[in-house]
Design a protein around this motif. Sequence first.
Motif, PDB file in Angstrom:
ATOM      1  N   PRO A  75       0.793  -1.231   0.000  1.00  0.00           N
ATOM      2  CA  PRO A  75       0.000   0.000   0.000  1.00  0.00           C
ATOM      3  C   PRO A  75       0.828   1.285   0.000  1.00  0.00           C
ATOM      4  O   PRO A  75       0.325   2.333  -0.393  1.00  0.00           O
ATOM      5  N   PHE A 122       5.167  -2.794   8.915  1.00  0.00           N
ATOM      6  CA  PHE A 122       4.261  -3.730   9.575  1.00  0.00           C
ATOM      7  C   PHE A 122       3.514  -2.998  10.684  1.00  0.00           C
ATOM      8  O   PHE A 122       4.024  -2.058  11.280  1.00  0.00           O
ATOM      9  N   ASP A 123       2.273  -3.405  10.882  1.00  0.00           N
ATOM     10  CA  ASP A 123       1.433  -2.776  11.895  1.00  0.00           C
ATOM     11  C   ASP A 123       0.295  -3.741  12.216  1.00  0.00           C
ATOM     12  O   ASP A 123      -0.370  -4.223  11.304  1.00  0.00           O
ATOM     13  N   ARG A 124       0.109  -4.029  13.496  1.00  0.00           N
ATOM     14  CA  ARG A 124      -0.929  -5.000  13.876  1.00  0.00           C
ATOM     15  C   ARG A 124      -2.322  -4.537  13.480  1.00  0.00           C
ATOM     16  O   ARG A 124      -3.184  -5.338  13.159  1.00  0.00           O
ATOM     17  N   ASP A 125      -2.551  -3.230  13.569  1.00  0.00           N
ATOM     18  CA  ASP A 125      -3.918  -2.730  13.462  1.00  0.00           C
ATOM     19  C   ASP A 125      -4.217  -1.981  12.178  1.00  0.00           C
ATOM     20  O   ASP A 125      -5.358  -1.900  11.766  1.00  0.00           O
ATOM     21  N   ASP A 126      -3.181  -1.415  11.557  1.00  0.00           N
ATOM     22  CA  ASP A 126      -3.433  -0.546  10.411  1.00  0.00           C
ATOM     23  C   ASP A 126      -3.008  -1.255   9.129  1.00  0.00           C
ATOM     24  O   ASP A 126      -1.823  -1.360   8.820  1.00  0.00           O
ATOM     25  N   ASN A 127      -3.980  -1.730   8.375  1.00  0.00           N
ATOM     26  CA  ASN A 127      -3.632  -2.556   7.215  1.00  0.00           C
ATOM     27  C   ASN A 127      -2.822  -1.800   6.162  1.00  0.00           C
ATOM     28  O   ASN A 127      -1.996  -2.392   5.485  1.00  0.00           O
ATOM     29  N   VAL A 128      -3.030  -0.503   6.008  1.00  0.00           N
ATOM     30  CA  VAL A 128      -2.287   0.197   4.953  1.00  0.00           C
ATOM     31  C   VAL A 128      -0.825   0.430   5.341  1.00  0.00           C
ATOM     32  O   VAL A 128      -0.008   0.822   4.514  1.00  0.00           O
ATOM     33  N   ASP A 142       0.806  -2.124   6.708  1.00  0.00           N
ATOM     34  CA  ASP A 142       1.173  -3.523   6.983  1.00  0.00           C
ATOM     35  C   ASP A 142       1.412  -4.290   5.681  1.00  0.00           C
ATOM     36  O   ASP A 142       0.988  -5.430   5.536  1.00  0.00           O
ATOM     37  N   GLY A 143       2.125  -3.661   4.762  1.00  0.00           N
ATOM     38  CA  GLY A 143       2.343  -4.279   3.453  1.00  0.00           C
ATOM     39  C   GLY A 143       3.498  -5.264   3.410  1.00  0.00           C
ATOM     40  O   GLY A 143       3.662  -6.001   2.445  1.00  0.00           O
ATOM     41  N   LEU A 144       4.335  -5.284   4.447  1.00  0.00           N
ATOM     42  CA  LEU A 144       5.471  -6.221   4.487  1.00  0.00           C
ATOM     43  C   LEU A 144       4.948  -7.597   4.874  1.00  0.00           C
ATOM     44  O   LEU A 144       4.438  -7.780   5.979  1.00  0.00           O
ATOM     45  N   THR A 145       5.084  -8.561   3.982  1.00  0.00           N
ATOM     46  CA  THR A 145       4.600  -9.897   4.317  1.00  0.00           C
ATOM     47  C   THR A 145       5.576 -10.551   5.306  1.00  0.00           C
ATOM     48  O   THR A 145       6.727 -10.140   5.429  1.00  0.00           O
ATOM     49  N   HIS A 146       5.087 -11.576   5.987  1.00  0.00           N
ATOM     50  CA  HIS A 146       5.926 -12.204   7.005  1.00  0.00           C
ATOM     51  C   HIS A 146       7.139 -12.884   6.374  1.00  0.00           C
ATOM     52  O   HIS A 146       8.244 -12.837   6.929  1.00  0.00           O
ATOM     53  N   LEU A 185       8.737 -11.925   3.687  1.00  0.00           N
ATOM     54  CA  LEU A 185       9.694 -10.865   3.358  1.00  0.00           C
ATOM     55  C   LEU A 185      10.341 -10.291   4.620  1.00  0.00           C
ATOM     56  O   LEU A 185      11.499  -9.878   4.609  1.00  0.00           O
ATOM     57  N   TYR A 186       9.578 -10.254   5.715  1.00  0.00           N
ATOM     58  CA  TYR A 186      10.158  -9.802   6.986  1.00  0.00           C
ATOM     59  C   TYR A 186      11.307 -10.739   7.387  1.00  0.00           C
ATOM     60  O   TYR A 186      12.392 -10.287   7.775  1.00  0.00           O
TER      61      TYR A 186
END
Lengths: 385, 385
Positions: free
Chosen positions: A38, A108-114, A116-120, A122-123
């Motif tokens: 995002p 990454f963000d637990r609550d805010d999807n926009v 939180d674009g880094l997939t696990h 890729l993390y």
Amino acid sequence: MDTALVSEKVEQANRAVADADVDAWLTFCRETNEIHEPCLPYVLGFDVVWPTAVVIGPEDSTVILGRHDAPNAERLGVHEVRPYDESIREPLQATLSRMDAETVAVNFDRDDNVADGLTHGLYLRLRDLLPGRELVSAGDIVGRVRGIKSRSEHERITQAAETTLGLLTELASAWTPSMTEAEAVDWLHERMREAGYGSAWSWDYCPTVHAGGDADLGHTLPGDRTVPDGELLHVDFGVVRDGYAADIQRLWVRGEVDPGLRRAFDDVRAAIDAGHAALEPGAVGHEVDAAARSALTGRGRDAYDHAFGHQVGRTAHDGGVLLGPEWDRYGDAVRGAVRPGEVYTMELGLDTEWGYVGQEEMVRITDEGTEFVVEPQTALWQLSR
Amino acid sequence: MDTALVSEKVEQANRAVADADVDAWLTFCRETNEIHEPCLPYVLGFDVVWPTAVVIGPEDSTVILGRHDAPNAERLGVHEVRPYDESIREPLQATLSRMDAETVAVNFDRDDNVADGLTHGLYLRLRDLLPGRELVSAGDIVGRVRGIKSRSEHERITQAAETTLGLLTELASAWTPSMTEAEAVDWLHERMREAGYGSAWSWDYCPTVHAGGDADLGHTLPGDRTVPDGELLHVDFGVVRDGYAADIQRLWVRGEVDPGLRRAFDDVRAAIDAGHAALEPGAVGHEVDAAARSALTGRGRDAYDHAFGHQVGRTAHDGGVLLGPEWDRYGDAVRGAVRPGEVYTMELGLDTEWGYVGQEEMVRITDEGTEFVVEPQTALWQLSR
């Protein structure tokens, strides 16, 4: 390529990094045509195939990307461009070292999807690529960069809202007593296709049209119901134009207005007004929701089972601070404070025997308070034919 | 709603879970209109707003989702449906407990983007929601469920490939010496819009059209170049029809064919044939790439700087096993073995003074070997006008 917008947002991002307790903000992604990142439309403006890193410091920025994707980055002209062939490792490490970036904010963000674009996966890859560096959530930076709209973003949102309202008005003019929910949806879809507008949420559910008191509520597909006499046509709708969205609800009644329906409309209106009165710079998300919620229940109505308001921008649900109750599913998103430059939509409704009495109005936050993006609906409108 | 497909793929998923060393496969997502969860079209078939969990065991499956999203799940009729209002926690825990699911496969994978739809923020949330349960990568399950196509998926891919080839043939017929790259792209886009076809990768870059030896290669936008006499028109293209994609390259020469161009075409053809000969059930990804690569370099040509082949399905880059070299950026994706039922495209090319000599052919893996999805291009075609 939206060079002007990317340039504007990257400058905003430089300032956000300078103000934050991190050394750099890193957007890391791949195959973004399949899994949308995002933040990418703000920091790069085109899709990539190979693993790609956009690194933004307090003063400059670099993009490290596959050689095949590099010509687009050169054309963009916003970042220093470092193409790679076989591995992103060395150029990424070198870039962060040159910037003395020890603490790196990632998406990454637990609550805010926009945010939180880094997939696990890729993390985990990033953890391996960057030993010794601290990776922290970029939630605050993303909230600031995405939430606070530039002038051109405000103009595009206004344009999307005016277009949405214009199409809703045209729909009401084209309405006939035999028009079904599905036909109303088709009518709007046809206008959108002709003009090349996108939908602010999933095409199949945008617009959502409810005809009368027997309509199915929720995220449902339209049926073959028409509007019975004395009942409501309710539409929840938003187009995307030039990459920006609107999200508005409008209501029309067919024939005589029952006093009970008028009371329901007034109660919804009053609750929206109460939430609106609480919405100002510095207001905390769940407090704004509580103002609207208690105004509604104070009038003897059942509370709505969703958030009162959400931000609008590139999508109808634009992330960041949410004007919702402190429920588990909303997490910390409702605990943030509203900022000037953000755009919200305020919505709630009542399920009545005449139909769904739902209202939804878009406002932007100014330094002093708020202003409506387009004229709100303050009275029930008549369907005539 | 693609009920038949979801039903077919969920049954396939039940078997994949039964065969795997896990108790359940969990797809966890939210706001999928903004961040696409690549597994969702297989296990649910519609977008969701609130946090949603699709839990598939060896024999049954359950979806836990927000009340507003629930009517779609009821209509789908594939899963047990558990709607929630405020929190997914209790119904999710109860579902996993009922299934005795201690080891749960979730959608993360370092190398395979289509198996990596779980964002890191959602992973952290899931960790909190499911204390005491082991979360492992669902990469193998996803590779099996997505990679091995059902009969209706094969039919749709064939249809997309035939449509793509048909449009390419029509383009060549419509070609005139004054047609620029950009006009060729517009011509195909217009046909796609009329027919309602999607693009197999980003719309702006699909098709990719190269006119002659001066064309810019890579993921670039088309220019105002026309095809000079004796040079090539090269198109890389794929439509999406009924949710499934194609990915094919075709080549035409204008006028006389220089012997050097013919040699280049033959060398590319020979390298594709060598890779094709190595492609069979059980073949390991990087070995197939090496067969094509060494055939090309053995003819004195430079090796290509990408993978020889990738799977095709809902998108042009469909994840799973990749037929590529053992380079860092491909990770483990090139170490997997090819399975019957998968569909691959094989591609490589040479940058020559006459233009880009690129070829790309789609094949499906059978129990015995392979079969072409559509007729391959085995000779240089003439542009005539």
